[in-house]
Every structure is written in C-alpha cells, then in structure tokens.
Scaffold this motif. Structure first.
Motif, short mmCIF file in Angstrom:
data_model
loop_
_atom_site.label_atom_id
_atom_site.label_comp_id
_atom_site.label_asym_id
_atom_site.label_seq_id
_atom_site.Cartn_x
_atom_site.Cartn_y
_atom_site.Cartn_z
N ALA A 8 0.82 -1.21 0.00
CA ALA A 8 0.00 0.00 0.00
C ALA A 8 0.84 1.25 0.00
O ALA A 8 1.67 1.43 0.87
N PRO A 9 0.63 2.17 -0.97
CA PRO A 9 1.26 3.48 -0.87
C PRO A 9 0.59 4.29 0.24
O PRO A 9 -0.30 3.80 0.91
N ALA A 10 1.06 5.54 0.41
CA ALA A 10 0.44 6.42 1.40
C ALA A 10 -1.06 6.40 1.15
O ALA A 10 -1.52 6.71 0.06
N ASP A 11 -1.82 6.02 2.14
CA ASP A 11 -3.16 5.53 1.88
C ASP A 11 -4.17 6.23 2.77
O ASP A 11 -3.96 6.37 3.97
N ILE A 12 -5.31 6.62 2.17
CA ILE A 12 -6.40 7.21 2.95
C ILE A 12 -7.42 6.15 3.34
O ILE A 12 -8.48 6.47 3.87
N THR A 13 -7.11 4.86 3.07
CA THR A 13 -7.97 3.78 3.55
C THR A 13 -7.36 3.07 4.74
O THR A 13 -7.98 2.18 5.32
N GLU A 14 -6.13 3.43 5.13
CA GLU A 14 -5.50 2.85 6.30
C GLU A 14 -6.11 3.44 7.58
O GLU A 14 -6.73 4.51 7.57
N ILE A 15 -5.88 2.76 8.69
CA ILE A 15 -6.39 3.22 9.98
C ILE A 15 -5.42 4.24 10.58
O ILE A 15 -4.21 4.03 10.61
N GLU B 67 -5.06 20.12 -1.60
CA GLU B 67 -4.43 18.81 -1.48
C GLU B 67 -5.40 17.75 -1.96
O GLU B 67 -6.58 17.77 -1.59
N LEU B 68 -4.92 16.83 -2.78
CA LEU B 68 -5.74 15.76 -3.33
C LEU B 68 -5.02 14.43 -3.16
O LEU B 68 -3.80 14.36 -3.32
N GLU B 69 -5.79 13.39 -2.85
CA GLU B 69 -5.25 12.03 -2.78
C GLU B 69 -6.27 11.07 -3.37
O GLU B 69 -7.47 11.21 -3.13
N GLY B 70 -5.79 10.11 -4.14
CA GLY B 70 -6.68 9.12 -4.72
C GLY B 70 -6.00 7.78 -4.86
O GLY B 70 -4.77 7.70 -4.99
N MET B 71 -6.79 6.70 -4.84
CA MET B 71 -6.23 5.35 -4.94
C MET B 71 -7.26 4.43 -5.58
O MET B 71 -8.45 4.50 -5.29
N TYR B 72 -6.79 3.59 -6.51
CA TYR B 72 -7.61 2.52 -7.05
C TYR B 72 -6.85 1.22 -6.87
O TYR B 72 -5.67 1.11 -7.24
N ASP B 73 -7.50 0.22 -6.29
CA ASP B 73 -6.85 -1.06 -6.03
C ASP B 73 -7.75 -2.18 -6.51
O ASP B 73 -8.96 -2.17 -6.26
N SER B 74 -7.15 -3.14 -7.21
CA SER B 74 -7.90 -4.29 -7.70
C SER B 74 -7.02 -5.53 -7.61
O SER B 74 -5.86 -5.47 -7.18
N ARG C 216 -2.72 -1.68 -9.05
CA ARG C 216 -2.99 -0.63 -8.07
C ARG C 216 -2.48 0.70 -8.61
O ARG C 216 -1.35 0.79 -9.11
N LEU C 217 -3.32 1.75 -8.51
CA LEU C 217 -2.96 3.09 -8.96
C LEU C 217 -3.12 4.05 -7.79
O LEU C 217 -4.04 3.91 -6.98
N TYR D 42 2.18 13.53 -7.76
CA TYR D 42 2.83 12.23 -7.55
C TYR D 42 1.88 11.15 -8.05
O TYR D 42 0.68 11.16 -7.75
N MET D 43 2.41 10.22 -8.83
CA MET D 43 1.60 9.10 -9.33
C MET D 43 2.39 7.81 -9.21
O MET D 43 3.61 7.80 -9.41
N SER D 44 1.70 6.74 -8.87
CA SER D 44 2.34 5.43 -8.86
C SER D 44 1.40 4.41 -9.48
O SER D 44 0.17 4.53 -9.38
N ALA D 45 1.98 3.43 -10.14
CA ALA D 45 1.22 2.35 -10.76
C ALA D 45 1.95 1.04 -10.48
O ALA D 45 3.18 0.97 -10.58
#
Length: 698
Positions: free
Chosen positions: A34-41, A566-573, A577-578, A605-608
């Motif tokens: 997981a990259p820096a994540d807004i779904t983490e606790i 500030e914007l953050e986004g994540m797609y995971d399948s 993962r993006l 910043y973008m990661s794939a």
C-alpha cells in the motif's frame, strides 16, 4: 568521499541487469503493498482508531508495506507520496527538516510511538530513527493544537515502530528477520537482524532489532558529489505483557547512533568546514493500557524520557561544540463511549500531558564554555484537552461532529537569566462531515493552533557568526535575547470532499478519492532578524570601541495567509494498483505581499503497480512532476520544474523459499537534475537500489 573507506562496490550496470532480467515477466494478479493511503487506519487524527478517509480532516498513513517497497534510506523517503509535506534542508539526512503546509521547524510536532521529539537544530537533523523499524507513519495536516498543543500549527508527524504481532505469522510464536541492502547514489550498505516472539499463552510478546547503515558522498543529478559520510547504528527493544484481560503493560527502548563527517551547516549543498558529528539519541517509553468490560473506561498512560545529543568536533581545529536535549514527559487519555443505536454513538476523549525540555550547550572555544545560540535553558508545558466525537445516523445520511479544545500553560527559563517567561493558550476545534450515501462525504473544520516561542529563540545570546576582514581582524555578530516574544497563532478553515466506491470494474476492487482546500491566517510569526552593520573600529585602528558586525535576535514579524489544495486518490484491484496525490501551497505576508513560509512548487505524484502472482512478483513505477517554482521574492531564487521516474520490483516466492523477499529499484531513472529545496541545491541523481531479506518463523 571524505572519511570512511568502503570495501564493497556494486556497479550501476550490475543492478540494471538484475532489474531488467527479472522484470520481463507476464502479468498475473497478486497481493499488493500500500502506498500512502487514505484507507489505512489512523490514530493520530482523533486519538481514536478510524479509517483516514472517514475523518473530517486531511490525514495520510504510510504503511509498512510501502516503506518496504520504497527501500527508504531516510525519513524523507518514507513520505514521498504525501501531499502538502516537503523536507527542507537538502540531500544530507542530518539536514532534513519537515514542512507541512508551509510551516516548518517548531511549527510541526514530531512523535515516535507517541513520544515528543524536542531536539530541533537546523544543522543537525530531527529524525533520529531507522526507517526499517517502522510499521507505519502518519501525517495529520493542518492545525492540531486542540489535541497536541504547542507546535501543531502545520501539523503532526507520528512514527510508529514495529511490534512482535506485526511480524509473527499465524500459528507461530517466534521468528527472525535478516536483511541487507545497497544503494549506489551514496554507496550505502544496510545490514539488519530482528528477532521476535510471544509466549505460548499469548500474554507476553517482544521484539528486538539492530541495523547498520554505512554511506559516503552523495552523487547529485548534475554530475557532482556532495560531502557526506554516515555510519549509523539503530536498535529497538520492545515488549508488552497482558496482565489481565483488561490491563496491559508495555515498555521500549529506541536507540540511534550516527558518526557523521560533514560541514557544520549540513543544509543545502554547503561544503567545507568539516566536522565529525557524533549523534546519540535514546528514547525510553513505558505504557499502561486499561480497558475493562465497560464503555466508560479505555485508559492509556505513557511515561517517557528522550535524550538526544550532538557533539561536533572540527577536523581542522581543536574546537568541540555540543548540544544536549533531554525531554521527560507523561501523557494520559481516556475514552468513554456511549451507544445510542447500532450506527449512532458518542465518544468522549479527554486527557493531558506534562513534559519538560532541558537543553545544555557547550563550546570549548568560548571563555565560559557556553555555546552561542544554544542557551542552557528549560521549558515546561502542561496541557489538558477534551474532545467529543458524535456519529449520528439520520434519514438524510451520516453526520460526524467533532468539537474539541485544549489548554496549555508553558514556561521558559535559562541559566543566568532572572526573568522567566510564562503564558497560556487555548486551542479550539470544530469539525463536521456529512455522508448522504456510503460512497460520498463532504467535510469542513475550523481550528486554532499555536506554537510557543522556544528557549532558543527567547534566550539566544553570545556569538552568532564572524566575518574575517583581514589578518587578525574579525567582525563578530552577536545574538540578543528577546523575552517579549509572543506565540505564533493560526486560525484555519478547511473544506473537502471524498468518494469511496467498491466493486466498480471487478469484484473486490476499490476507488477512493479525497481532496481539501485550506486557508490559514497566521499571526505573530517568529523570525530571525539580522542587523548586519560593521562598526567603525573595524576599519579605523585605534578608534574607541570594538569591531563587530551587528546583532541578531528573534522577533514577531507580522501575519501571513497560507492556503492551498491537497488531493489524494487510490484505485486497487486484483490486477493492479494506482495512486496519485497533488498539492499546491501558497503563502504571503498580509502586510507586504511578500512570499513567506517553506513553499514548494505545485506537485503531482503518481504510482502504478502491476501484480504477477505466477512469478510471486509486483512491478511498479512512480512519477513525480513539479511546476516551475516562482513563489519567490527574488528572481534568482526561482527553480525550474521537473519530472522524475522511479521503477521498482518485488519478488516474494511461496512454498520452498517462503520468507525470502528481494527488492530492486531505480530512483530518478533518467538522472534528472532536480532542485526541490533551494535554487542551486541539486538533489541526488540516479539511484540503483537492491535489498534482500529472509523472514523465518517457528
């Protein structure tokens, strides 16, 4: 390279062959990191565990998986994907200091396992910790004084170290981890060993780890090198015991040693004036958690001692300077939870902390042994807070309301100074979010924060710097104390929204996006005023008086407006993962219109990451894009925009080789000349990295 000699080398061509040879695989689905994540606790945002996405504030959590994927060499590497956070100071690890939303230094609170890190020196660093010891890193952006008191004007950085439970496999009670790595940009070798375990009844667990880093000069992106030499030893011993079902005791030691050779001022691309810096940091922590079978009590108590010392020996003279900071503190909090229905509740969190910072400075070249700008001083702070968290399920959606307030009383005193400064501050906050449906939320908040003037700013005295004017003639500039300094104070509005969808393209996939706009009014900014003027005796021999180059003192300079997006986004399948983040921070003096704060260009910043289970592998890329930096008051300080590309590959085989992990990576693939800190200060160039680890259990 200055100082230590390195007996092992791994060429760039060798690493390139390894990376390309392994990455020619066909793509198949696999588990991802997981990259820096807004779904983490996160716990830091409200002092209660909650998903970062759901909080009515801006929070990022970097998981241990991403830290491993990054092969982080220093703390700034850990936060590569976090918007609104930059590291100022330059490529050397001892010069790196964080800035959140334009606020740096005393304006950012740093915690290690909840323990305040009060050592702060622009020349000597702030993060005396090994990234390999972390299980997560949290960044709370924006005013945080309603929970954390003085310093949380820009935000809070909370680093959390590993526990035995984070490393143990299901069904095992003991294990070990051996690791080694290399990166060629500074010829850095890493070696580490960790053991961990728990008792058969599960009541006692412990982890112990020791790691070493040895590195040399840094190869920059403009084909030059920067003097740097580090020999680092880091360790942790951590244990907990579940006395009863309700009572748990814990304790830990976190240590850091660095024998470095670099300039006295390690910021930027400074050279010369080499010093042997001996850095020693020890953090001792004891904790008690009491959580009986009642919703009214969930109590935590932490006592701690942090000792940090930096001793610098000039390699060209016999001068030795020293800064020693000791922090002793205790914090406590309790959570009382009231259930109204299955989806509606109210949690009252309340507590406080007391901590004392004591600093001693020395210089063997002064007549009294004291060190200019490093007064022998003490700061004492007492803070009490209360926060409510109401979750209400209504016919028009879910509302979360979080009011909170904290009061702090702080005192500063110095040896040889009769006057003691004392002041109190109240920091309120109110945040609200509304989710009309599960997939959408909007939020807003108002908060006030402050940062008390430090004893270094209040009591700074003695020599600041000298200017040679000729044989036997020097013009000194002296610090002047200022006991009338007022705390910096901010008022921040923040508004944002987020979306969270699942099962979009495939079963189990997830798309999460969150963005925010903030606006902060900061008053009574503290800045160093240097009155640079030569006195007449510098140029007229025999004239009454002494030769000097003026004075320096810290003053309250005015007010500023800091704002941005500030914007953050994540797609995971199952297949890939993006992740992306964007930040734009602007700061101006409200009276003059001049730019203020530690600003940065607009950054994307973008990661794939592709998942290849047939090869037990993941292959990914990271892209950093920054606009031209023109938020400056002088054209000479402008910096060009840049684009960089990083590549990485992770191989974790199953079955016979289960427990083996091999990481390969290339940072700044095209060896781009990047200036992220100051005009003319160049970042490291292409960096080939490799790491291997073996984790066993029994």
């Amino acid at each position: 390279m200055i100082g230590k000699q390195h007996t092992m080398r791994l060429s760039r061509s060798t690493l390139t062959i390894l990376l390309l040879g392994v990455s020619s695989a066909a793509m198949q689905p696999a588990l991802a990191a997981a990259p820096a994540d807004i779904t983490e606790i996160t716990v830091s945002a409200t002092k209660n565990p909650v998903e970062a996405f759901s909080t009515p504030s801006s929070v990022s959590v970097v998981s241990r998986d991403e830290i491993d994927d990054l092969m982080a060499s220093n703390i700034s590497d850990v936060f590569a994907s976090v918007p609104g956070l930059i590291f100022d100071g330059g490529p050397r690890r001892n010069g790196q200091t964080p800035a959140i939303r334009g606020m740096a230094g005393e304006g950012v609170v740093v915690l290690f396992d909840g323990v305040r890190q009060s050592f702060l020196s622009g020349h000597d660093g702030r993060f005396f910790i090994e990234p390999d010891l972390l299980k997560s890193a949290e960044v709370v952006r924006g005013a945080g004084s309603s929970l954390y008191g003085s310093g949380a004007v820009g935000g809070v950085i909370s680093l959390n170290t590993v526990d035995a439970a984070d490393l143990l496999k299901d069904g095992s009670n003991a294990g070990y981890r051996l690791s080694g790595g290399y990166q060629d940009v500074n010829e850095e070798w890493l070696y580490g060993a960790t053991v961990f375990g728990r008792s058969a009844d599960g009541k006692f667990d412990a982890v112990a780890s020791l790691s070493f880093r040895d590195s040399g000069d840094i190869a920059l992106g403009n084909d030059t090198s920067l003097q740097a030499d580090d020999s680092i030893a880091s360790g942790i011993v951590k244990a907990s015991y579940q006395v009863t079902d309700a009572l748990k005791l814990s304790g830990s030691w976190l240590g850091y040693r660095n024998d470095a050779v670099e300039p006295n001022n390690g910021l930027g691309n400074n050279t010369g004036d080499l010093m042997d810096k001996n850095i020693v940091s020890d953090t001792f922590r004891a904790g008690l958690d009491f959580n009986p079978e009642t919703n009214l009590i969930n109590f935590a108590l932490v006592g701690y001692v942090n000792k940090a010392n930096v001793k610098e020996s000039d390699l060209d003279t016999d001068r030795v300077i020293n800064r020693d900071v000791e922090t002793v503190g205790v914090s406590f909090d309790n959570r009382s939870r009231f259930e109204f229905s299955e989806k509606s509740s109210f949690t009252l969190t309340y507590g406080g902390e007391y901590y004392r910072d004591e600093q001693v400075g020395s210089d063997n070249n002064t007549s009294d042994g004291t060190r200019g700008g490093v007064p022998d001083a003490t700061a004492k702070t007492l803070g009490l807070f209360v926060q409510g968290e109401l979750v209400a399920d209504t016919p028009i959606g879910e509302f979360i309301l979080i009011p909170g307030v904290r009061y702090d009383k702080f005192k500063n005193s110095a040896v040889g100074v009769d006057v003691e400064t004392s002041e109190g501050k109240t920091s309120p906050k109110f945040a609200v979010s509304w989710s009309p449906v599960d997939e959408f939320m909007i939020f807003g908040s108002y908060s006030e924060a402050f940062r008390a003037p430090s004893y270094n700013e209040i009591f700074a005295d003695d020599l600041h710097f000298t200017i040679p004017l000729g044989p036997g003639v020097e013009a000194p500039n002296f610090f002047i104390p200022n006991q009338d300094l007022r705390p910096e104070h901010s008022k921040t509005w923040e508004f944002g929204a987020g979306i969270d969808f699942t099962d979009i393209l495939t079963t189990g996939d997830r798309l999460t996006f969150k963005g925010a706009y903030f606006n902060s009014d900061v008053t009574d900014l503290i800045d160093l005023e240097v009155n640079f003027e030569f006195s007449a005796p510098c140029f007229v021999p025999g004239m009454p008086g002494t030769c000097n180059a003026g004075t320096s003192r810290n003053i309250n300079t005015g007010s500023a407006e800091l704002k941005g997006f500030e914007l953050e986004g994540m797609y995971d399948s199952e297949w890939f993962r993006l992740m992306a983040s964007y930040s734009d921070v602007d700061g101006k003096d409200k009276d003059t219109g001049d730019y203020v704060g530690i600003l940065s260009p607009n950054r994307l910043y973008m990661s794939a990451e592709a998942k290849m289970p047939s090869l037990d592998s993941r292959l990914g890329a990271r892209v950093n894009i920054a606009s031209r930096f023109d938020k400056v008051n002088a054209p000479a300080d402008e910096r060009p925009g840049y684009e960089t590309l990083d590549l990485f590959l992770v191989w974790q085989p199953d079955e016979a080789l289960e427990g083996l992990r091999i990481d390969l990576g290339v940072d700044n693939v095209f060896d781009t000349e990047v200036q992220t800190v100051f005009a003319g200060v160049v970042d490291p160039g292409r960096n080939m990295k490799a790491r291997i680890s073996w984790t066993g259990s029994f």
